[in-house]
Design an enzyme around this catalytic site. Structure first.
Site, mmCIF file in Angstrom:
data_model
loop_
_atom_site.group_PDB
_atom_site.id
_atom_site.type_symbol
_atom_site.label_atom_id
_atom_site.label_comp_id
_atom_site.label_asym_id
_atom_site.label_seq_id
_atom_site.Cartn_x
_atom_site.Cartn_y
_atom_site.Cartn_z
ATOM 1 N N ARG A 1 0.863 -1.193 0.000
ATOM 2 C CA ARG A 1 0.000 0.000 0.000
ATOM 3 C C ARG A 1 0.894 1.237 0.000
ATOM 4 N NH1 ARG A 1 -2.205 3.382 3.796
ATOM 5 N NH2 ARG A 1 -4.287 4.163 3.412
ATOM 6 N N SER B 1 -12.858 -3.018 1.416
ATOM 7 C CA SER B 1 -13.079 -2.328 2.693
ATOM 8 C C SER B 1 -14.571 -2.038 2.855
ATOM 9 C CB SER B 1 -12.323 -1.005 2.734
ATOM 10 O OG SER B 1 -10.933 -1.236 2.603
ATOM 11 N N LYS C 1 -3.907 6.672 8.241
ATOM 12 C CA LYS C 1 -4.781 6.955 7.087
ATOM 13 C C LYS C 1 -5.525 8.252 7.344
ATOM 14 C CE LYS C 1 -8.708 4.808 4.589
ATOM 15 N NZ LYS C 1 -8.392 5.087 3.202
HETATM 16 N N1 TZP Z 1 -7.741 1.489 6.539
HETATM 17 C C1 TZP Z 1 -8.511 1.733 7.588
HETATM 18 S S1 TZP Z 1 -7.600 2.192 8.937
HETATM 19 C C2 TZP Z 1 -6.139 2.040 8.082
HETATM 20 C C3 TZP Z 1 -6.416 1.646 6.783
HETATM 21 C C4 TZP Z 1 -5.433 1.420 5.727
HETATM 22 C C5 TZP Z 1 -4.800 2.315 8.674
HETATM 23 C C6 TZP Z 1 -4.374 1.269 9.646
HETATM 24 O O1 TZP Z 1 -3.109 1.587 10.168
HETATM 25 P P1 TZP Z 1 -2.760 1.424 11.717
HETATM 26 O O2 TZP Z 1 -1.416 2.062 11.869
HETATM 27 O O3 TZP Z 1 -2.716 -0.047 11.989
HETATM 28 O O4 TZP Z 1 -3.838 2.155 12.473
#
Ligand code: TZP
Ligand code: MG
Length: 212
Positions: A42, A115, A145
């Site tokens: 990603r 998602s 994010k």
């Molecule tokens: N999609 C929803 S939350 C997220 C993504 C890609 C980020 C998750 O990262 P982290 O650091 O585990 O909270």
């Protein structure tokens, strides 16, 4: 590679933007060595520290590492890149390329993840054939994010799990303290960025994910 829900147990999501510059390959290699069950590439446009050419080369390299380790290499969002590196899977969000188009284009050769942050999105996704798993809405606030959907908490996760026969992987601000609670909701596992990407004990974190 045939999809199995067990692949979602210790799912590492990461791009160059999530680690100190120059450390991407090192961190992913350490996570693979520690035993992650899936990897999602990603690497995101604005924050990425890789040029488009370097991104494709890195994807190809990490794709090879995942193949050696026998775990799925899943590309976030980018169907073209997924095809270019012969990825095992593609993961898309609600606002990415339309899921119906993704399933039609690569669904017979790749694992497909979507998602789904809320009840409405899960119900809609249930009617679409060819999706292998869902990623949940953020469990907790996340620093990884910027445009994350509203948090749903573990209660919200449990609700989503009850709405579908498809496996759900939890994501968003997950810490080691959450791992067993996530599994108790009926989710198949946890997907994490910072828990692994910012850890100084990647082995320990991945072991905890596998043991949850
Ligand atoms: N999609 C929803 S939350 C997220 C993504 C890609 C980020 C998750 O990262 P982290 O650091 O585990 O909270
Ligand atoms: Mg996306």
């Amino acid at each position: 590679m045939k999809f199995k829900p067990e692949m979602l147990k210790a799912y590492f999501v990461c791009g160059s933007q999530d680690v100190p510059e120059g450390q991407y390959e090192t961190v992913v290699n350490a996570a693979i060595k520690a035993g992650i069950t899936a990897f999602q590439f990603r690497d995101k446009g604005n924050d990425s520290t890789l040029s488009p050419i370097d991104r494709a080369a890195m994807a190809m390299k990490l794709r090879g590492r995942c193949a050696e380790a026998g775990i799925p290499f899943i590309v976030d969002d980018n169907v073209e890149l997924a095809k270019q590196v012969n990825a095992d899977g593609i993961h898309v969000g609600q606002s990415d390329e339309k899921i119906q188009r993704v399933v039609a284009e690569v669904g017979d050769q790749m694992i497909v993840g979507l998602s789904c942050s809320n009840e409405e999105e899960v119900r809609a996704a249930n009617t679409i054939e060819g999706i292998d798993y869902y990623g949940s809405g953020p469990i907790h606030p996340t620093g990884s994010k910027a445009d994350a959907d509203p948090v749903i908490g573990l209660d919200g996760l449990k609700q989503l799990v009850g709405l579908t026969n498809r496996p759900i992987v939890a994501i968003g601000g997950i810490t080691v303290a959450d791992l067993s609670s996530v599994i108790k909701t009926g989710a198949a596992g946890s997907a994490v960025i910072s828990l692994i990407a910012q850890s100084d004990d990647i082995d320990g974190v991945v072991k905890a994910m596998l043991q949850a």
